[in-house]
Design a protein around this motif. Structure first.
Motif, short mmCIF file in Angstrom:
data_model
loop_
_atom_site.label_atom_id
_atom_site.label_comp_id
_atom_site.label_asym_id
_atom_site.label_seq_id
_atom_site.Cartn_x
_atom_site.Cartn_y
_atom_site.Cartn_z
N ARG A 76 -9.46 -0.76 -13.32
CA ARG A 76 -9.57 -1.82 -12.31
C ARG A 76 -9.61 -3.20 -12.95
O ARG A 76 -8.96 -4.13 -12.49
CB ARG A 76 -10.80 -1.60 -11.42
CG ARG A 76 -10.58 -0.62 -10.31
CD ARG A 76 -11.65 -0.70 -9.21
NE ARG A 76 -13.01 -0.74 -9.69
CZ ARG A 76 -13.79 0.33 -9.91
NH1 ARG A 76 -13.31 1.54 -9.69
NH2 ARG A 76 -15.02 0.19 -10.34
N SER A 77 -10.39 -3.32 -14.01
CA SER A 77 -10.50 -4.60 -14.71
C SER A 77 -9.15 -5.01 -15.30
O SER A 77 -8.75 -6.19 -15.21
CB SER A 77 -11.55 -4.49 -15.83
OG SER A 77 -11.54 -5.63 -16.63
N LEU A 78 -8.45 -4.07 -15.90
CA LEU A 78 -7.15 -4.37 -16.52
C LEU A 78 -6.08 -4.67 -15.48
O LEU A 78 -5.21 -5.52 -15.71
CB LEU A 78 -6.73 -3.22 -17.42
CG LEU A 78 -7.65 -3.00 -18.64
CD1 LEU A 78 -7.33 -1.67 -19.30
CD2 LEU A 78 -7.55 -4.15 -19.61
N ILE A 79 -6.15 -4.01 -14.33
CA ILE A 79 -5.22 -4.30 -13.24
C ILE A 79 -5.47 -5.72 -12.71
O ILE A 79 -4.54 -6.48 -12.49
CB ILE A 79 -5.34 -3.25 -12.11
CG1 ILE A 79 -4.77 -1.90 -12.59
CG2 ILE A 79 -4.65 -3.72 -10.84
CD1 ILE A 79 -5.10 -0.72 -11.70
N ALA A 80 -6.75 -6.07 -12.57
CA ALA A 80 -7.11 -7.41 -12.09
C ALA A 80 -6.62 -8.49 -13.05
O ALA A 80 -6.29 -9.60 -12.62
CB ALA A 80 -8.62 -7.52 -11.89
N ARG A 81 -6.55 -8.16 -14.33
CA ARG A 81 -6.08 -9.12 -15.34
C ARG A 81 -4.56 -9.02 -15.55
O ARG A 81 -4.01 -9.68 -16.42
CB ARG A 81 -6.79 -8.87 -16.67
CG ARG A 81 -8.27 -9.21 -16.62
CD ARG A 81 -8.99 -8.83 -17.89
NE ARG A 81 -8.45 -9.52 -19.07
CZ ARG A 81 -8.87 -9.29 -20.31
NH1 ARG A 81 -9.83 -8.41 -20.53
NH2 ARG A 81 -8.33 -9.93 -21.32
N ASP A 82 -3.90 -8.20 -14.76
CA ASP A 82 -2.46 -7.99 -14.84
C ASP A 82 -2.01 -7.50 -16.23
O ASP A 82 -0.95 -7.86 -16.72
CB ASP A 82 -1.68 -9.27 -14.45
CG ASP A 82 -0.20 -8.96 -14.19
OD1 ASP A 82 0.09 -7.87 -13.66
OD2 ASP A 82 0.64 -9.81 -14.54
N LEU A 83 -2.85 -6.63 -16.82
CA LEU A 83 -2.50 -6.04 -18.11
C LEU A 83 -1.93 -4.64 -17.95
O LEU A 83 -1.17 -4.18 -18.80
CB LEU A 83 -3.73 -6.02 -19.03
CG LEU A 83 -4.27 -7.41 -19.39
CD1 LEU A 83 -5.60 -7.31 -20.11
CD2 LEU A 83 -3.24 -8.19 -20.20
N ILE A 84 -2.32 -3.97 -16.88
CA ILE A 84 -1.71 -2.68 -16.52
C ILE A 84 -1.39 -2.71 -15.03
O ILE A 84 -1.93 -3.52 -14.29
CB ILE A 84 -2.60 -1.45 -16.86
CG1 ILE A 84 -3.91 -1.47 -16.08
CG2 ILE A 84 -2.83 -1.31 -18.35
CD1 ILE A 84 -4.72 -0.18 -16.22
N ALA A 85 -0.50 -1.81 -14.65
CA ALA A 85 -0.11 -1.69 -13.24
C ALA A 85 -0.11 -0.23 -12.86
O ALA A 85 0.07 0.66 -13.72
CB ALA A 85 1.27 -2.29 -13.02
N ARG A 86 -0.34 0.03 -11.60
CA ARG A 86 -0.23 1.39 -11.06
C ARG A 86 1.19 1.58 -10.54
O ARG A 86 1.71 0.72 -9.84
CB ARG A 86 -1.20 1.60 -9.90
CG ARG A 86 -2.63 1.65 -10.27
CD ARG A 86 -3.47 1.93 -9.02
NE ARG A 86 -4.83 1.53 -9.22
CZ ARG A 86 -5.80 2.35 -9.59
NH1 ARG A 86 -5.54 3.61 -9.77
NH2 ARG A 86 -7.02 1.91 -9.76
N THR A 87 1.77 2.74 -10.87
CA THR A 87 3.09 3.07 -10.33
C THR A 87 3.00 4.44 -9.69
O THR A 87 2.13 5.24 -10.05
CB THR A 87 4.17 3.07 -11.44
OG1 THR A 87 3.84 4.07 -12.40
CG2 THR A 87 4.26 1.72 -12.12
N PRO A 88 3.88 4.74 -8.75
CA PRO A 88 3.86 6.06 -8.13
C PRO A 88 4.09 7.16 -9.17
O PRO A 88 4.82 6.97 -10.14
CB PRO A 88 5.01 6.01 -7.12
CG PRO A 88 5.27 4.57 -6.90
CD PRO A 88 4.90 3.87 -8.17
N HIS A 89 3.44 8.29 -8.95
CA HIS A 89 3.59 9.45 -9.83
C HIS A 89 4.56 10.41 -9.12
O HIS A 89 4.21 11.04 -8.13
CB HIS A 89 2.23 10.11 -10.05
CG HIS A 89 2.20 11.17 -11.09
ND1 HIS A 89 3.08 12.23 -11.12
CD2 HIS A 89 1.40 11.33 -12.16
CE1 HIS A 89 2.80 13.00 -12.14
NE2 HIS A 89 1.79 12.46 -12.81
N ALA A 90 5.78 10.51 -9.63
CA ALA A 90 6.82 11.29 -8.98
C ALA A 90 6.44 12.76 -8.83
O ALA A 90 6.77 13.40 -7.83
CB ALA A 90 8.13 11.19 -9.76
#
Length: 158
Positions: A76-90
């Motif tokens: 969550r912290s890294l997503i908020a800092r735009d360092l990681i993103a969530r992508t759909p899991h096929a």
């Protein structure tokens, strides 16, 4: 009273934990000061960087031995800092994959040389053979513990 007293400083599981904490604290201070990262955040970034197609939070927990709450907070912290993103899991619509963003990749590229330099600083006092043996021993300890062959009651012989 046990036949021989337990002296905590001579108890190898304690020594292993104590030394690991010393090294981790030194590394954590450097990562925080240089990059604003806590150790769990760095571990999430590093494992995500090793997974070109993305990785689930559950897989990160398994690879790093961090509990799911710690992984979730770090993510969550890294997503908020735009360092990681969530992508759909096929393959599994119920979960997401974490991937490094461009900023995350840049941060990873900046941290790696510092991480390797810190490792070198700590372990430069040992011969290559000692380090190879130490790494092999750590892997053997991992295998013994992960195999589940440690008896719940060592006195029982089970």
């Amino acid at each position: 009273m046990p036949a021989s007293p337990l002296i905590l400083d001579h108890f190898l599981p304690y020594r292993l934990s104590f030394t690991a904490n010393l090294v981790s604290d030194a590394v954590a201070s450097a990562y925080q000061a240089l990059f604003g990262l806590r150790i769990p955040e760095w571990r999430v970034i590093a494992v995500t960087a090793e997974s070109a197609d993305g990785i689930t939070q559950q897989a990160i927990g398994l690879k790093t031995r961090m509990d799911k709450v710690t992984v979730s907070r770090a993510a969550r912290s890294l997503i908020a800092r735009d360092l990681i993103a969530r992508t759909p899991h096929a393959a599994d619509q119920r979960s997401h994959l974490l991937v490094l963003t461009n900023d995350g990749k840049a941060l990873y590229e900046a941290v790696v040389p510092k991480a390797l330099a810190l490792e070198q600083e700590v372990f430069s006092h040992f011969a290559k053979g000692e380090l190879d043996q130490f790494a092999a021993m750590l892997r053997r300890i991992d295998a013994i513990v992960l195999s589940g062959d440690i008896a719940a009651d060592p006195q029982s012989g089970d």
